[in-house]
Design a protein around this motif. Structure first.
Motif, PDB file in Angstrom:
ATOM      1  N   MET A   1      11.523  36.437   2.624  1.00 37.38           N
ATOM      2  CA  MET A   1      10.350  36.143   1.805  1.00 37.38           C
ATOM      3  C   MET A   1      10.731  36.368   0.348  1.00 37.38           C
ATOM      4  O   MET A   1      11.366  37.360   0.018  1.00 37.38           O
ATOM      5  N   ARG A   2      10.340  35.432  -0.500  1.00 34.72           N
ATOM      6  CA  ARG A   2      10.668  35.516  -1.912  1.00 34.72           C
ATOM      7  C   ARG A   2       9.484  36.105  -2.659  1.00 34.72           C
ATOM      8  O   ARG A   2       8.337  35.758  -2.386  1.00 34.72           O
ATOM      9  N   LYS A   3       9.740  36.992  -3.617  1.00 35.13           N
ATOM     10  CA  LYS A   3       8.672  37.575  -4.411  1.00 35.13           C
ATOM     11  C   LYS A   3       8.154  36.526  -5.379  1.00 35.13           C
ATOM     12  O   LYS A   3       8.914  35.838  -6.038  1.00 35.13           O
ATOM     13  N   ARG A   4       6.824  36.415  -5.451  1.00 33.20           N
ATOM     14  CA  ARG A   4       6.225  35.466  -6.391  1.00 33.20           C
ATOM     15  C   ARG A   4       6.347  36.015  -7.804  1.00 33.20           C
ATOM     16  O   ARG A   4       6.231  37.218  -8.008  1.00 33.20           O
ATOM     17  N   VAL A   5       6.558  35.139  -8.740  1.00 38.16           N
ATOM     18  CA  VAL A   5       6.651  35.557 -10.136  1.00 38.16           C
ATOM     19  C   VAL A   5       5.453  35.022 -10.900  1.00 38.16           C
ATOM     20  O   VAL A   5       4.903  33.972 -10.581  1.00 38.16           O
ATOM     21  N   CYS A   6       5.057  35.753 -11.904  1.00 39.43           N
ATOM     22  CA  CYS A   6       3.906  35.383 -12.714  1.00 39.43           C
ATOM     23  C   CYS A   6       4.268  34.191 -13.600  1.00 39.43           C
ATOM     24  O   CYS A   6       5.224  34.252 -14.375  1.00 39.43           O
ATOM     25  N   ARG A   7       3.511  33.104 -13.493  1.00 35.40           N
ATOM     26  CA  ARG A   7       3.744  31.909 -14.316  1.00 35.40           C
ATOM     27  C   ARG A   7       3.652  32.218 -15.794  1.00 35.40           C
ATOM     28  O   ARG A   7       4.382  31.681 -16.601  1.00 35.40           O
TER      29      ARG A   7
ATOM     30  N   ASP B   1      -8.281  25.778 -22.214  1.00 31.56           N
ATOM     31  CA  ASP B   1      -7.240  25.040 -21.500  1.00 31.56           C
ATOM     32  C   ASP B   1      -7.678  24.877 -20.039  1.00 31.56           C
ATOM     33  O   ASP B   1      -7.282  25.622 -19.156  1.00 31.56           O
ATOM     34  N   VAL B   2      -8.516  23.878 -19.814  1.00 33.61           N
ATOM     35  CA  VAL B   2      -9.172  23.694 -18.519  1.00 33.61           C
ATOM     36  C   VAL B   2      -8.166  23.373 -17.417  1.00 33.61           C
ATOM     37  O   VAL B   2      -8.303  23.835 -16.288  1.00 33.61           O
ATOM     38  N   ALA B   3      -7.137  22.617 -17.719  1.00 38.91           N
ATOM     39  CA  ALA B   3      -6.147  22.229 -16.704  1.00 38.91           C
ATOM     40  C   ALA B   3      -5.441  23.452 -16.124  1.00 38.91           C
ATOM     41  O   ALA B   3      -5.231  23.546 -14.910  1.00 38.91           O
ATOM     42  N   THR B   4      -5.088  24.391 -16.976  1.00 35.27           N
ATOM     43  CA  THR B   4      -4.416  25.608 -16.510  1.00 35.27           C
ATOM     44  C   THR B   4      -5.370  26.488 -15.715  1.00 35.27           C
ATOM     45  O   THR B   4      -5.024  26.997 -14.650  1.00 35.27           O
ATOM     46  N   VAL B   5      -6.572  26.647 -16.237  1.00 36.97           N
ATOM     47  CA  VAL B   5      -7.547  27.532 -15.602  1.00 36.97           C
ATOM     48  C   VAL B   5      -7.975  26.997 -14.235  1.00 36.97           C
ATOM     49  O   VAL B   5      -8.155  27.759 -13.291  1.00 36.97           O
ATOM     50  N   ARG B   6      -8.088  25.667 -14.104  1.00 38.14           N
ATOM     51  CA  ARG B   6      -8.524  25.066 -12.838  1.00 38.14           C
ATOM     52  C   ARG B   6      -7.552  25.295 -11.695  1.00 38.14           C
ATOM     53  O   ARG B   6      -7.954  25.278 -10.532  1.00 38.14           O
ATOM     54  N   ARG B   7      -6.284  25.491 -12.004  1.00 43.24           N
ATOM     55  CA  ARG B   7      -5.284  25.713 -10.949  1.00 43.24           C
ATOM     56  C   ARG B   7      -5.519  27.010 -10.193  1.00 43.24           C
ATOM     57  O   ARG B   7      -5.031  27.180  -9.085  1.00 43.24           O
ATOM     58  N   PHE B   8      -6.250  27.923 -10.796  1.00 44.62           N
ATOM     59  CA  PHE B   8      -6.467  29.233 -10.197  1.00 44.62           C
ATOM     60  C   PHE B   8      -7.864  29.376  -9.613  1.00 44.62           C
ATOM     61  O   PHE B   8      -8.359  30.486  -9.424  1.00 44.62           O
ATOM     62  N   ILE B   9      -8.507  28.239  -9.310  1.00 43.81           N
ATOM     63  CA  ILE B   9      -9.821  28.233  -8.682  1.00 43.81           C
ATOM     64  C   ILE B   9      -9.747  27.373  -7.428  1.00 43.81           C
ATOM     65  O   ILE B   9      -9.143  26.297  -7.447  1.00 43.81           O
ATOM     66  N   THR B  10     -10.367  27.836  -6.340  1.00 42.22           N
ATOM     67  CA  THR B  10     -10.400  27.046  -5.114  1.00 42.22           C
ATOM     68  C   THR B  10     -11.401  25.919  -5.264  1.00 42.22           C
ATOM     69  O   THR B  10     -12.182  25.878  -6.219  1.00 42.22           O
TER      70      THR B  10
END
Length: 76
Positions: free
Chosen positions: A7-13, A26-35
Motif C-alpha cells: 500500500m502506498r502512502k497518499r501524499v497531500c496535493r 477556485d471552484v474546480a479545485t474545491v469541487r474535487r473534494f466534495i462527493t
C-alpha cells in the motif's frame, strides 16, 4: 493489507504543489473534494494533510455560503 502488493502512502496535493492558501473562489479545485451528494471527502480518503484539510473545509463552506457550489446536488 492486500497480499502481494504494498500500500502506498497518499501524499497531500497541496503540499506537493506548495500551496500556502486554498482559495474558495477556485471552484474546480474545491469541487474535487466534495462527493456527488455534497459531503466533504475526509482526509484519510483524499490524502490531504491536517492543516490543508482544515483550510479546504473552510474554503468549501465559504464557497457554499456565497453560492459558488451547492450544499447538495438536486435529485433528477
Amino acid at each position: 493489507m492486500m497480499r502481494g502488493s504494498a500500500m502506498r502512502k497518499r501524499v497531500c496535493r497541496f503540499c506537493v504543489d506548495k500551496v500556502e492558501h486554498i482559495d474558495y473562489k477556485d471552484v474546480a479545485t474545491v469541487r474535487r473534494f466534495i462527493t456527488e451528494r455534497g459531503k466533504i471527502i475526509p482526509s484519510r480518503v483524499s490524502g490531504t494533510c491536517a492543516p490543508h484539510q482544515r483550510q479546504l473545509t473552510t474554503a468549501i463552506k465559504q464557497a457554499r455560503n456565497i453560492a459558488l457550489i451547492a450544499f447538495k446536488e438536486l435529485p433528477v
